[in-house]
Write a protein that holds these residues in place. Structure first.
Motif, mmCIF file in Angstrom:
data_model
loop_
_atom_site.group_PDB
_atom_site.id
_atom_site.type_symbol
_atom_site.label_atom_id
_atom_site.label_comp_id
_atom_site.label_asym_id
_atom_site.label_seq_id
_atom_site.Cartn_x
_atom_site.Cartn_y
_atom_site.Cartn_z
ATOM 1 N N LEU A 138 -92.364 27.400 -24.211
ATOM 2 C CA LEU A 138 -93.010 28.550 -24.766
ATOM 3 C C LEU A 138 -91.700 29.281 -25.489
ATOM 4 O O LEU A 138 -90.658 29.444 -25.126
ATOM 5 C CB LEU A 138 -93.511 29.701 -24.083
ATOM 6 C CG LEU A 138 -94.504 29.523 -22.740
ATOM 7 C CD1 LEU A 138 -95.140 30.535 -22.105
ATOM 8 C CD2 LEU A 138 -95.790 28.233 -23.440
ATOM 9 N N SER B 131 -90.625 31.876 -29.353
ATOM 10 C CA SER B 131 -90.975 32.355 -30.690
ATOM 11 C C SER B 131 -89.773 32.346 -31.563
ATOM 12 O O SER B 131 -89.575 33.132 -32.446
ATOM 13 C CB SER B 131 -91.052 34.103 -30.427
ATOM 14 O OG SER B 131 -90.116 34.611 -29.881
ATOM 15 N N ALA C 219 -95.306 31.893 -30.069
ATOM 16 C CA ALA C 219 -95.979 33.167 -29.653
ATOM 17 C C ALA C 219 -96.329 33.758 -31.285
ATOM 18 O O ALA C 219 -95.347 34.517 -31.678
ATOM 19 C CB ALA C 219 -94.906 33.971 -29.056
ATOM 20 N N SER D 248 -102.290 33.070 -30.953
ATOM 21 C CA SER D 248 -102.107 34.477 -31.324
ATOM 22 C C SER D 248 -103.257 35.171 -30.157
ATOM 23 O O SER D 248 -103.980 34.313 -29.669
ATOM 24 C CB SER D 248 -102.600 34.987 -32.773
ATOM 25 O OG SER D 248 -103.873 34.468 -32.773
ATOM 26 N N ARG D 249 -102.820 36.294 -29.931
ATOM 27 C CA ARG D 249 -103.587 37.065 -28.875
ATOM 28 C C ARG D 249 -104.372 38.140 -29.714
ATOM 29 O O ARG D 249 -103.924 39.135 -30.281
ATOM 30 C CB ARG D 249 -102.685 37.735 -28.073
ATOM 31 C CG ARG D 249 -103.556 38.205 -26.776
ATOM 32 C CD ARG D 249 -102.536 38.522 -25.517
ATOM 33 N NE ARG D 249 -101.924 39.592 -26.266
ATOM 34 C CZ ARG D 249 -100.522 39.917 -25.598
ATOM 35 N NH1 ARG D 249 -100.096 38.954 -24.584
ATOM 36 N NH2 ARG D 249 -99.604 40.686 -26.161
#
Length: 235
Positions: free
Chosen positions: A160, A162, A180, A213-214
């Motif tokens: 994971l 960004s 992220a 995305s969340r």
């Protein structure tokens, strides 16, 4: 396109961590019924509105409560944990739920800077070495230090990040990469280019880039005619 869930177990106003975690189980059961592909839990520390602090524990609960959906950490923050322990935990989960467990790994702290004094994390530049150490524990090798439940019980390991640095590392190791997007959308194109240009080891399978995305809609406490809704409190 496959759709998945990243759930922080949010503690809404007037609620508690216990209620948030029970709603997480409710949501995972619903996602399983609706055909969602994955359900991931992050590692966050000392955050008032987030109950997801121990992903290995919550993954075990959700995997037991569901039948089909892949369940995993999104992710375990490897600088906070010995790689041997992470391998043993997720090897055990994979043994109980073969073919359904994911292990996402990140290098962040997972909370405000004051958390560092309590967690005593490793130095940031130790992450690549820790990651490679972790991967060796899932191999059936003759090394003297063994994560016994992990051998033959390997989850899907994801990296994971960004940033382009994490994307490069994922490509070099032949690991799938989850970006992220909800944190740094402007960096998505650069990270995608990094994974495309870096060379994976010979013989590595082609692994997907997954940009996530969340977003979470409000969770109703009641259903039609005042009946308990899917995310209402359990008794």
């Amino acid at each position: 396109m496959r759709v998945s869930v990243l759930d922080t177990s949010p503690i809404v106003a007037g609620s508690t961590a216990r209620e948030a975690l029970r709603r997480t189980v409710d949501l995972a059961e619903l996602a399983d019924e609706l055909g969602y592909h994955r359900y991931w839990l992050p590692e966050h520390h000392s955050m008032r509105g987030v109950a997801s602090a121990a992903p290995a524990v919550v993954v075990a609960r959700i995997a037991d409560a569901t039948n089909r959906i892949r369940v995993g950490a999104g992710g375990v923050l490897l600088l906070n944990h010995p790689p041997l322990v992470v391998a043993e935990q997720f090897g055990t989960l994979a043994a109980f739920h073969p073919g359904r467990i994911d292990l996402g790994l990140g290098r962040a702290l997972g909370g405000p800077q004051r958390v560092a004094a309590a967690l005593n994390p490793g130095p940031p530049d130790s992450f690549p070495a820790r990651l490679e150490e972790l991967l060796t524990y899932f191999a059936d090798s003759d090394q003297p230090l063994r994560a016994t439940p992990a051998i033959g019980n390997e989850p899907d390991v994801w990296l994971l990040g960004s940033s382009t640095a994490s994307a490069y590392l994922a490509a070099e190791l032949g690991l799938p990469y989850a970006f992220a997007y909800h944190l740094r959308p402007a960096e998505a194109a650069a990270a995608t280019g990094s994974t495309a240009s870096a060379s994976a080891p010979a013989g590595s399978p082609n692994r997907p880039l997954w940009s996530a995305s969340r977003w979470s809609p409000p969770r109703p406490r009641s259903g039609p005619n005042g009946s308990p809704g899917p995310f209402g409190p359990r008794r």
